[in-house]
Design an enzyme around this catalytic site. Structure first.
Site, PDB file in Angstrom:
ATOM      1  N   MET A   1     -11.038  -7.059   5.153  1.00 46.08           N
ATOM      2  CA  MET A   1      -9.994  -6.018   6.046  1.00 46.08           C
ATOM      3  C   MET A   1      -9.787  -6.830   7.389  1.00 46.08           C
ATOM      4  O   MET A   1     -10.669  -7.348   8.104  1.00 46.08           O
ATOM      5  CB  MET A   1     -11.277  -4.763   6.533  1.00 46.08           C
ATOM      6  CG  MET A   1     -11.281  -3.742   5.273  1.00 46.08           C
ATOM      7  SD  MET A   1      -9.967  -2.919   4.742  1.00 46.08           S
ATOM      8  CE  MET A   1      -8.929  -2.263   6.241  1.00 46.08           C
TER       9      MET A   1
ATOM     10  N   ASP B   1      -5.002   3.019  -1.294  1.00 48.43           N
ATOM     11  CA  ASP B   1      -6.297   3.181  -0.161  1.00 48.43           C
ATOM     12  C   ASP B   1      -6.456   4.712  -0.316  1.00 48.43           C
ATOM     13  O   ASP B   1      -5.887   5.777  -0.001  1.00 48.43           O
ATOM     14  CB  ASP B   1      -5.525   3.043   1.110  1.00 48.43           C
ATOM     15  CG  ASP B   1      -5.310   1.622   1.428  1.00 48.43           C
ATOM     16  OD1 ASP B   1      -6.276   0.938   0.945  1.00 48.43           O
ATOM     17  OD2 ASP B   1      -4.132   1.202   1.804  1.00 48.43           O
TER      18      ASP B   1
ATOM     19  N   HIS C   1      -8.410   0.797  -3.681  1.00 48.97           N
ATOM     20  CA  HIS C   1      -9.591   0.181  -2.619  1.00 48.97           C
ATOM     21  C   HIS C   1      -9.872   1.574  -2.104  1.00 48.97           C
ATOM     22  O   HIS C   1      -9.470   2.439  -1.555  1.00 48.97           O
ATOM     23  CB  HIS C   1      -8.554  -0.418  -1.488  1.00 48.97           C
ATOM     24  CG  HIS C   1      -9.175  -0.680  -0.315  1.00 48.97           C
ATOM     25  ND1 HIS C   1      -8.530  -0.987   0.976  1.00 48.97           N
ATOM     26  CD2 HIS C   1     -10.580  -1.021   0.217  1.00 48.97           C
ATOM     27  CE1 HIS C   1      -9.638  -1.227   2.056  1.00 48.97           C
ATOM     28  NE2 HIS C   1     -10.758  -1.005   1.169  1.00 48.97           N
TER      29      HIS C   1
ATOM     30  N   GLY D   1      -3.077   3.370   8.582  1.00 48.21           N
ATOM     31  CA  GLY D   1      -2.078   2.520   8.649  1.00 48.21           C
ATOM     32  C   GLY D   1      -1.569   1.918   9.954  1.00 48.21           C
ATOM     33  O   GLY D   1      -1.920   2.565  10.912  1.00 48.21           O
ATOM     34  N   GLY D   2      -0.766   0.831   9.866  1.00 48.59           N
ATOM     35  CA  GLY D   2      -0.056   0.522  11.199  1.00 48.59           C
ATOM     36  C   GLY D   2      -0.810  -0.062  12.194  1.00 48.59           C
ATOM     37  O   GLY D   2      -0.398   0.061  13.447  1.00 48.59           O
TER      38      GLY D   2
ATOM     39  N   SER E   1       0.805  -1.199  -0.167  1.00 46.80           N
ATOM     40  CA  SER E   1       0.086  -0.028  -0.014  1.00 46.80           C
ATOM     41  C   SER E   1       0.807   1.201   0.078  1.00 46.80           C
ATOM     42  O   SER E   1       1.678   1.252   0.819  1.00 46.80           O
ATOM     43  CB  SER E   1      -0.805   0.002   1.161  1.00 46.80           C
ATOM     44  OG  SER E   1      -1.451   1.271   1.376  1.00 46.80           O
TER      45      SER E   1
ATOM     46  N   MET F   1      -9.337   7.309   1.002  1.00 50.47           N
ATOM     47  CA  MET F   1     -10.222   7.585   2.133  1.00 50.47           C
ATOM     48  C   MET F   1     -10.900   8.841   2.163  1.00 50.47           C
ATOM     49  O   MET F   1     -10.213   9.909   1.705  1.00 50.47           O
ATOM     50  CB  MET F   1      -9.429   7.563   3.397  1.00 50.47           C
ATOM     51  CG  MET F   1      -8.655   6.277   3.724  1.00 50.47           C
ATOM     52  SD  MET F   1      -7.603   6.033   5.198  1.00 50.47           S
ATOM     53  CE  MET F   1      -6.757   4.863   4.978  1.00 50.47           C
TER      54      MET F   1
ATOM     55  N   ASP G   1      -6.150  -7.069   4.034  1.00 48.58           N
ATOM     56  CA  ASP G   1      -5.548  -5.834   4.046  1.00 48.58           C
ATOM     57  C   ASP G   1      -5.456  -5.175   5.601  1.00 48.58           C
ATOM     58  O   ASP G   1      -6.675  -5.108   6.172  1.00 48.58           O
ATOM     59  CB  ASP G   1      -6.404  -5.087   3.365  1.00 48.58           C
ATOM     60  CG  ASP G   1      -5.911  -3.467   3.124  1.00 48.58           C
ATOM     61  OD1 ASP G   1      -4.924  -3.117   3.636  1.00 48.58           O
ATOM     62  OD2 ASP G   1      -6.821  -2.656   2.284  1.00 48.58           O
ATOM     63  N   GLY G   2      -4.196  -5.086   6.090  1.00 49.32           N
ATOM     64  CA  GLY G   2      -4.178  -4.470   7.350  1.00 49.32           C
ATOM     65  C   GLY G   2      -3.452  -5.512   8.150  1.00 49.32           C
ATOM     66  O   GLY G   2      -3.972  -6.359   8.595  1.00 49.32           O
ATOM     67  N   GLY G   3      -2.417  -4.928   8.772  1.00 50.24           N
ATOM     68  CA  GLY G   3      -1.680  -5.761   9.996  1.00 50.24           C
ATOM     69  C   GLY G   3      -1.035  -6.993   9.437  1.00 50.24           C
ATOM     70  O   GLY G   3      -0.806  -7.946  10.168  1.00 50.24           O
TER      71      GLY G   3
ATOM     72  N   GLY H   1      -9.138   2.981   7.998  1.00 49.64           N
ATOM     73  CA  GLY H   1      -8.845   4.439   8.561  1.00 49.64           C
ATOM     74  C   GLY H   1      -7.591   4.702   8.378  1.00 49.64           C
ATOM     75  O   GLY H   1      -7.214   5.785   8.389  1.00 49.64           O
TER      76      GLY H   1
ATOM     77  N   MET I   1     -12.285   3.628   0.290  1.00 52.46           N
ATOM     78  CA  MET I   1     -12.918   3.724   1.358  1.00 52.46           C
ATOM     79  C   MET I   1     -13.650   4.779   1.492  1.00 52.46           C
ATOM     80  O   MET I   1     -13.397   5.824   2.152  1.00 52.46           O
ATOM     81  CB  MET I   1     -11.878   3.388   2.635  1.00 52.46           C
ATOM     82  CG  MET I   1     -11.344   2.208   2.807  1.00 52.46           C
ATOM     83  SD  MET I   1     -10.056   2.094   3.771  1.00 52.46           S
ATOM     84  CE  MET I   1      -8.594   2.243   2.692  1.00 52.46           C
TER      85      MET I   1
ATOM     86  N   HIS J   1      -1.010  -1.197  -4.176  1.00 54.62           N
ATOM     87  CA  HIS J   1      -2.399  -1.098  -3.450  1.00 54.62           C
ATOM     88  C   HIS J   1      -2.584   0.421  -3.035  1.00 54.62           C
ATOM     89  O   HIS J   1      -2.025   0.976  -2.613  1.00 54.62           O
ATOM     90  CB  HIS J   1      -2.453  -1.764  -2.163  1.00 54.62           C
ATOM     91  CG  HIS J   1      -3.708  -2.012  -1.454  1.00 54.62           C
ATOM     92  ND1 HIS J   1      -4.680  -2.746  -1.969  1.00 54.62           N
ATOM     93  CD2 HIS J   1      -4.333  -1.291  -0.319  1.00 54.62           C
ATOM     94  CE1 HIS J   1      -6.016  -2.656  -1.213  1.00 54.62           C
ATOM     95  NE2 HIS J   1      -5.621  -1.855  -0.176  1.00 54.62           N
TER      96      HIS J   1
HETATM   97 ZN    ZN Z   1      -6.550  -1.140   1.521  1.00 58.14          ZN
END
Ligand code: ZN
Length: 194
Positions: A136, A34, A65, A143-144, A7, A36, A174-176, A141, A67, A32
């Site tokens: 998800m 993101d 993606h 990163g990290g 991302s 938002m 997606d995420g972590g 909302g 959001m 990727h």
């Molecule tokens: Zn994403």
């Protein structure tokens, strides 16, 4: 085949072109992106002008993606900016069946994303329509964030649903995602890792 989709949310925004080149050289399969809107998710990232600006720096597919609320309104703009795959949130679009067909009408791939608390069972009838389903694995909302453990079971359940329908729908998480969970997520049926 497993694919890696880094991302650009984690990139140096002042040097995005160079960062994209670095990702391609590093072996990324997709980029990727993101997006938002500060409404569907609490944070604001960037929109079409940034995507358009980085498009010349790579031939890798842009995995966009969204959001954002009412994503259908902006599909054409994201296609024009250079998206190859557009993923919209199940929770953010009232007419998800129509929206997926609409995305495909531009000749790009269509994906559906669900938040951690949204059950995969809701996607049963969307599987044949979606090229990809994004699970998800953190609340969207920022990163990290830390991986939410029950999401591994969601991937397993979704993989079983896709296999039962004989569909070719890919699963993205997606995420972590890191070395502590990537192996079991692959075993659960994940195809693309953000
Ligand atoms: Zn994403």
């Amino acid at each position: 085949m497993v694919k890696i989709a880094p991302s650009i949310l984690s990139a140096d925004f002042a040097n995005l072109g160079a960062e994209i080149i670095k990702l391609e050289k590093g072996g990324a399969d997709l980029i990727h992106i993101d997006v938002m809107d500060g409404s569907y998710v609490p944070n604001i990232s960037f929109g079409m002008p940034i995507i358009k600006a980085i498009r010349p720096y790579t031939k890798l597919p842009f995995d966009v993606h969204l959001m954002i609320q009412e994503p259908s309104k902006y599909i054409e703009d994201f296609v024009k900016a250079g998206a190859d795959l557009i993923t919209i949130h199940y929770e953010a679009e009232t007419h998800i069946d129509r929206a997926l067909s609409y995305i495909k009408s531009f000749g790009v791939k269509a994906g559906v994303a669900i938040n951690p608390a949204t059950p995969v069972s809701l996607l049963k009838h969307l599987i044949p329509l979606a090229d990809m389903i994004l699970i998800m694995t953190v609340n969207p909302g920022y990163g990290g964030q830390k991986y939410i453990e029950y999401c591994t079971d969601k991937v397993k359940e979704l993989k079983a649903m896709i296999s039962a329908q004989g569909a070719a729908t890919l699963i993205e998480v997606d995420g972590g995602i890191d070395i502590s969970n990537i192996k079991r997520l692959r075993e659960a049926g994940t195809d693309i890792f953000v």
